[in-house]
Design a protein around this motif. Structure first.
Motif, short mmCIF file in Angstrom:
data_model
loop_
_atom_site.label_atom_id
_atom_site.label_comp_id
_atom_site.label_asym_id
_atom_site.label_seq_id
_atom_site.Cartn_x
_atom_site.Cartn_y
_atom_site.Cartn_z
N TRP A 134 0.98 -1.17 0.71
CA TRP A 134 0.31 0.01 0.24
C TRP A 134 0.85 1.30 0.26
CZ3 TRP A 134 -3.23 -2.28 4.11
CH2 TRP A 134 -4.90 -2.93 4.03
N GLU A 135 2.11 0.85 0.67
CA GLU A 135 2.73 1.89 0.69
C GLU A 135 3.41 2.63 -0.49
OE1 GLU A 135 6.47 4.24 3.45
OE2 GLU A 135 6.04 2.25 3.80
N SER A 136 3.71 1.53 -0.95
CA SER A 136 4.29 1.81 -2.27
C SER A 136 3.26 2.19 -3.53
CB SER A 136 5.00 0.28 -2.99
OG SER A 136 5.73 0.17 -2.06
N ILE A 137 2.48 2.10 -3.62
CA ILE A 137 1.07 2.20 -4.29
C ILE A 137 1.19 3.67 -4.15
CG2 ILE A 137 -1.04 2.54 -5.22
CD1 ILE A 137 -1.06 -1.10 -4.14
N CYS A 138 0.86 4.15 -3.21
CA CYS A 138 0.54 5.40 -2.45
C CYS A 138 1.52 6.66 -2.76
CB CYS A 138 0.20 5.59 -1.05
SG CYS A 138 -0.82 5.35 -0.11
N LYS A 139 3.06 5.77 -2.65
CA LYS A 139 4.81 6.60 -3.47
C LYS A 139 4.40 6.43 -5.17
CE LYS A 139 7.27 5.89 0.35
NZ LYS A 139 8.53 5.11 1.25
N LEU A 140 3.88 5.86 -5.34
CA LEU A 140 4.22 5.99 -6.81
C LEU A 140 2.57 7.05 -7.38
CD1 LEU A 140 4.33 4.18 -9.69
CD2 LEU A 140 2.25 3.05 -9.96
N ASP A 192 -0.88 7.05 6.73
CA ASP A 192 -1.80 8.52 6.58
C ASP A 192 -0.37 9.54 6.35
OD1 ASP A 192 -3.95 7.69 6.49
OD2 ASP A 192 -4.45 8.51 9.15
N LYS A 193 1.07 9.08 5.97
CA LYS A 193 2.09 10.17 5.98
C LYS A 193 2.70 10.36 4.11
CE LYS A 193 4.50 9.51 9.77
NZ LYS A 193 5.35 9.16 11.00
N VAL A 194 1.70 9.69 3.52
CA VAL A 194 2.16 8.79 2.65
C VAL A 194 1.34 8.64 0.84
CG1 VAL A 194 4.00 8.41 2.09
CG2 VAL A 194 2.84 6.63 2.35
N CYS A 195 -0.12 8.24 1.90
CA CYS A 195 -1.40 7.99 1.44
C CYS A 195 -2.38 9.76 1.25
CB CYS A 195 -1.96 6.45 1.86
SG CYS A 195 -1.20 5.50 1.94
N THR A 196 -3.28 9.79 0.81
CA THR A 196 -4.13 10.55 0.46
C THR A 196 -5.12 10.42 1.60
OG1 THR A 196 -4.07 10.87 -1.33
CG2 THR A 196 -6.15 12.01 -0.86
#
Length: 229
Positions: A134-140, A192-196
């Motif tokens: 999930w974190e990787s997708i949010c960073k993408l 929440d630091k990287v995802c909307t």
């Protein structure tokens, strides 16, 4: 409650019979109506990503939660064009979803990607691996210019409803999901630091006194409408 003995099945009164259901797929290989690769001007485009609970098992084309979401948006937002595209794939897990988003959906100019996950990953991956995906997708998304919402999905046993007999029968083998899904939710502060946005949907059916779940985790149209709302 009188609903406890009610049973729901797609298409017929037989469990797991989806023979009468026809799914429509567009030229992009996604369920639903055709859409242009080039996003029209003044259009906000969102993709719903997940497994069969998003794609729609046991549901007609107009009964999935992405379609219900589109209908709600059309009623509530009239001054903007907003597309909701169903990118759910049966049996999808976060590693394959990452590839789908990176190699395909990101080229279709998304503004928002909603990930509705948990059930498929819990069978196959440690919680930390799912959280990392999930974190990787949010960073993408941050790099590609789209927002990402992560939703942990409900199962029959994750809420405080009085379950139907059918739901109890289908739920009893999935108690480990309670512990693993809590680990997903515990990671929200970091995500929440990287995802909307992150959202815990595990109890959204509390106090609903009608049958919701078809089987271990798939919801019929009534449940999908609640998810969309």
């Amino acid at each position: 409650p009188g609903y406890v003995k009610e049973e729901i099945y797609p298409c017929s009164n037989l469990p797991d019979d989806t023979s009468c259901m026809i799914k429509t797929y567009n030229s992009h290989g996604l369920r639903g109506n055709e859409f242009e690769k080039e996003k029209p001007d003044n259009t906000f485009r969102m993709f719903a990503v997940g497994g069969s609970t998003t794609n729609g098992t046991g549901e007609e084309d107009d009964e999935t939660w992405p379609v219900h979401l589109q209908q709600i948006i059309n009623e509530k937002i009239t001054d903007n064009e907003i597309e909701v595209i169903n990118a759910g794939i049966d049996s999808a897990q976060t590693p394959s979803e990452y590839v789908l988003i990176k190699d395909k959906l990101s080229s279709l100019d998304p503004d928002l990607i909603i990930m509705y996950d948990g059930f498929n990953d819990y069978h196959h991956f440690p919680a930390d691996e799912t959280i990392q995906n999930w974190e990787s997708i949010c960073k993408l998304g941050n790099n590609k210019g789209f927002d990402t919402i992560i939703i942990v999905q409900p199962l029959p046993l994750t809420g405080h409803r009085v379950l139907t007999e059918q739901e109890i029968k289908n739920a009893i083998t999935h108690f480990p999901y309670l512990e693993k899904s809590q680990r997903y939710v515990d990671a929200f502060e970091e995500l929440d630091k990287v995802c909307t946005k992150t959202a815990d949907f595990r109890r959204i059916f509390d106090y609903v006194q009608e049958p919701v779940f078809l089987d271990r985790g798939h919801t019929m149209s009534f449940g999908n409408q609640i998810i969309a709302e």
